[in-house]
Motif scaffolding. Structure first.
Motif, mmCIF file in Angstrom:
data_model
loop_
_atom_site.group_PDB
_atom_site.id
_atom_site.type_symbol
_atom_site.label_atom_id
_atom_site.label_comp_id
_atom_site.label_asym_id
_atom_site.label_seq_id
_atom_site.Cartn_x
_atom_site.Cartn_y
_atom_site.Cartn_z
ATOM 1 N N HIS A 179 46.221 40.983 33.566
ATOM 2 C CA HIS A 179 47.249 41.137 32.537
ATOM 3 C C HIS A 179 47.159 42.519 31.887
ATOM 4 N N CYS A 180 45.949 43.004 31.678
ATOM 5 C CA CYS A 180 45.785 44.318 31.071
ATOM 6 C C CYS A 180 46.389 45.405 31.946
ATOM 7 N N GLU A 181 46.169 45.330 33.249
ATOM 8 C CA GLU A 181 46.740 46.312 34.174
ATOM 9 C C GLU A 181 48.259 46.314 34.104
ATOM 10 N N LEU A 182 48.858 45.126 34.064
ATOM 11 C CA LEU A 182 50.320 45.053 34.047
ATOM 12 C C LEU A 182 50.911 45.450 32.704
ATOM 13 N N ILE A 183 50.188 45.197 31.618
ATOM 14 C CA ILE A 183 50.713 45.518 30.293
ATOM 15 C C ILE A 183 50.456 46.973 29.915
ATOM 16 N N HIS A 184 49.235 47.433 30.141
ATOM 17 C CA HIS A 184 48.808 48.733 29.617
ATOM 18 C C HIS A 184 48.403 49.745 30.681
ATOM 19 N N GLY A 185 47.935 49.275 31.873
ATOM 20 C CA GLY A 185 47.247 50.187 32.765
ATOM 21 C C GLY A 185 45.888 50.528 32.160
ATOM 22 N N ASP A 186 45.174 51.482 32.742
ATOM 23 C CA ASP A 186 43.882 51.938 32.210
ATOM 24 C C ASP A 186 43.023 50.781 31.701
ATOM 25 N N VAL A 187 42.709 49.868 32.603
ATOM 26 C CA VAL A 187 41.901 48.706 32.228
ATOM 27 C C VAL A 187 40.537 49.136 31.706
ATOM 28 N N SER A 188 39.955 50.143 32.331
ATOM 29 C CA SER A 188 38.632 50.605 31.911
ATOM 30 C C SER A 188 38.643 51.083 30.461
ATOM 31 N N GLY A 189 39.621 51.886 30.105
ATOM 32 C CA GLY A 189 39.682 52.392 28.742
ATOM 33 C C GLY A 189 39.891 51.295 27.724
ATOM 34 N N LYS A 190 40.768 50.349 28.056
ATOM 35 C CA LYS A 190 41.039 49.257 27.127
ATOM 36 C C LYS A 190 39.813 48.348 26.993
ATOM 37 N N LEU A 191 39.122 48.119 28.103
ATOM 38 C CA LEU A 191 37.914 47.290 28.064
ATOM 39 C C LEU A 191 36.859 47.920 27.157
ATOM 40 N N LYS A 192 36.629 49.208 27.323
ATOM 41 C CA LYS A 192 35.616 49.880 26.506
ATOM 42 C C LYS A 192 35.999 49.858 25.030
ATOM 43 N N ALA A 193 37.287 50.043 24.740
ATOM 44 C CA ALA A 193 37.729 50.079 23.347
ATOM 45 C C ALA A 193 37.612 48.721 22.662
ATOM 46 N N LEU A 194 37.873 47.650 23.415
ATOM 47 C CA LEU A 194 37.929 46.318 22.814
ATOM 48 C C LEU A 194 36.708 45.461 23.129
ATOM 49 N N TYR A 195 35.753 46.007 23.857
ATOM 50 C CA TYR A 195 34.633 45.186 24.328
ATOM 51 C C TYR A 195 33.915 44.402 23.222
ATOM 52 N N PRO A 196 33.704 44.958 22.028
ATOM 53 C CA PRO A 196 33.008 44.169 20.994
ATOM 54 C C PRO A 196 33.688 42.842 20.651
ATOM 55 N N LEU A 197 34.961 42.710 20.991
ATOM 56 C CA LEU A 197 35.707 41.488 20.676
ATOM 57 C C LEU A 197 35.763 40.514 21.844
ATOM 58 N N VAL A 198 35.328 40.941 23.029
ATOM 59 C CA VAL A 198 35.554 40.173 24.256
ATOM 60 C C VAL A 198 34.633 38.960 24.331
ATOM 61 N N GLY A 199 35.241 37.803 24.616
ATOM 62 C CA GLY A 199 34.483 36.573 24.784
ATOM 63 C C GLY A 199 34.533 36.008 26.182
ATOM 64 N N HIS A 200 35.466 36.499 27.006
ATOM 65 C CA HIS A 200 35.592 36.013 28.391
ATOM 66 C C HIS A 200 36.425 37.032 29.156
ATOM 67 N N VAL A 201 36.138 37.142 30.449
ATOM 68 C CA VAL A 201 36.823 38.104 31.310
ATOM 69 C C VAL A 201 37.418 37.358 32.499
ATOM 70 N N GLN A 202 38.597 37.790 32.941
ATOM 71 C CA GLN A 202 39.217 37.231 34.137
ATOM 72 C C GLN A 202 39.750 38.361 35.018
ATOM 73 N N ILE A 203 39.941 38.038 36.307
ATOM 74 C CA ILE A 203 40.349 39.063 37.260
ATOM 75 C C ILE A 203 41.414 38.542 38.220
ATOM 76 N N ALA A 204 42.154 39.468 38.800
ATOM 77 C CA ALA A 204 43.068 39.234 39.920
ATOM 78 C C ALA A 204 43.620 40.589 40.328
ATOM 79 N N ARG A 205 44.026 40.717 41.579
ATOM 80 C CA ARG A 205 44.698 41.920 42.054
ATOM 81 C C ARG A 205 46.022 42.086 41.317
ATOM 82 N N ALA A 206 46.349 43.307 40.936
ATOM 83 C CA ALA A 206 47.591 43.544 40.212
ATOM 84 C C ALA A 206 48.808 43.208 41.059
#
Length: 259
Positions: A179-206
Motif C-alpha cells: 500500500h505504501c508503494e502505491l500511495i507514496h512510493g519511496d517505501v524505504s524513506g517512509k518506513l524509516k520516518a514512521l518506524y517508531p510507530l510501526v506495530g506490524h509489517v506486510q508485503i506484496a509485489r506492487a
C-alpha cells in the motif's frame, strides 16, 4: 532475518480454511494471519492453530457486511453499537488464538468529513482502551485508493497522525509496503520516518499484488532495513499467489523455518 506470517485469506486457498494452518506450517511458516475468522467457530480456529504449531500474528476486527462492500465501521457515524459489539466478537477469537494485534478497518468515508473524523477518533479510543484490558495492540492501516476506492484511511502520514494523537501506547501503525508503494512510493524513506510507530509489517509485489520479486518494491533491501531498524515482529505475506501458493514460494527459500 525477518520472520514471516502467511496470510491465509490470500495464500494456501487450495486448502479449506481450517486446513491452511498446517499447510502453512509444512511450507515453513512460523506464523499466520488472515482477514477474518468469523465464519468459523473460535474453538475450531484455535484448534487448527495449535495443531499446526504456528503463531497467530494478526487478524481484523469485524468489518460490517463485507459481501455488500462494507470495509469497516470505525469512521461511519451511527454504527457505534455495532462496532463495539464487533470488538466483543473478536475477543472470543483472541482468547482462542492468543493473538496480540488486531486491525481496525475504517470504512468508506471522506477523510476530510468532520463527522467521519469524529466517529473514527471515538472508535479508535474505545477500541484501544478495550483491547488494552487484554494486552492487545490496535493497528491502523492506510489502504490505497486503487484497491479500495473511497476508503477513509488512505495516507500513511494521516494514519501516523491518528496514532500519535491517540496518546495510547497500544495504538500502532500497520505498515503494508504494498500500500505504501502505491500511495507514496519511496517505501524505504517512509518506513524509516514512521518506524517508531510501526506495530506490524506486510508485503506484496506492487504490480498485481503477487509474490515479492524484483519488480518492486526492493524487498531484499527492505528486509535488510527492517533488520537494521531492529524490527522483531512478523512480516505478513498478504499477497495473491500468481500461479499457486507452493509454486510461488521460491522467494521464501532463504527464510523458511527448518522442518
Amino acid at each position: 532475518m525477518p520472520r514471516f506470517a502467511a496470510n491465509l485469506s490470500m495464500m494456501f486457498t487450495e486448502w479449506d480454511f481450517l486446513d491452511r494452518f498446517k499447510a502453512a506450517a509444512d511450507a515453513g511458516f512460523e506464523a499466520v494471519e488472515f482477514l477474518f475468522p468469523y465464519e468459523h467457530a473460535a474453538e475450531k480456529v484455535g484448534l487448527a492453530l495449535a495443531g499446526a504449531g504456528v503463531e497467530q500474528a494478526l487478524f481484523n476486527l469485524p468489518p460490517g457486511d463485507w459481501a455488500k462492500g462494507e470495509r469497516g465501521m470505525a469512521a461511519i457515524p451511527g454504527r457505534e453499537d455495532e462496532f463495539k459489539a464487533g470488538i466483543e466478537t473478536a475477543l472470543a477469537y483472541v482468547h482462542e488464538t492468543g493473538v496480540k494485534r488486531l486491525h481496525m478497518m475504517a470504512g468508506h468515508a471522506d477523510p476530510q468529513d468532520p463527522a467521519a473524523q469524529k466517529a473514527y477518533r471515538a472508535s479508535l479510543a474505545y477500541a484501544a482502551d478495550r483491547l488494552a484490558e487484554h494486552d492487545i495492540d490496535l493497528l491502523l492501516e492506510p489502504i490505497n485508493g486503487k484497491d479500495m476506492p473511497s476508503y477513509f484511511l488512505n495516507d500513511f502520514d494521516q494514519a501516523a497522525a491518528y496514532v500519535r494523537e491517540s496518546g495510547r501506547l497500544n495504538v500502532r501503525l500497520q505498515f503494508d509496503m504494498y500500500h505504501c508503494e502505491l500511495i507514496h512510493g519511496d517505501v524505504s524513506g517512509k518506513l524509516k520516518a514512521l518506524y517508531p510507530l510501526v506495530g506490524h509489517v506486510q508485503i506484496a509485489r506492487a504490480n498485481g499484488r503477487h509474490e515479492p520479486d524484483a519488480s518492486g518494491p526492493d524487498y531484499p533491501r527492505l528486509f535488510a532495513e527492517l533488520d537494521g531498524l531492529g524490527y522483531e515482529g512478523f512480516v505478513g505475506c498478504e499477497y495473491r499467489p500468481a500461479a499457486g501458493t507452493l509454486e510461488g514460494l521460491g522467494w521464501f527459500s532463504d527464510f523458511r523455518k527448518p522442518a
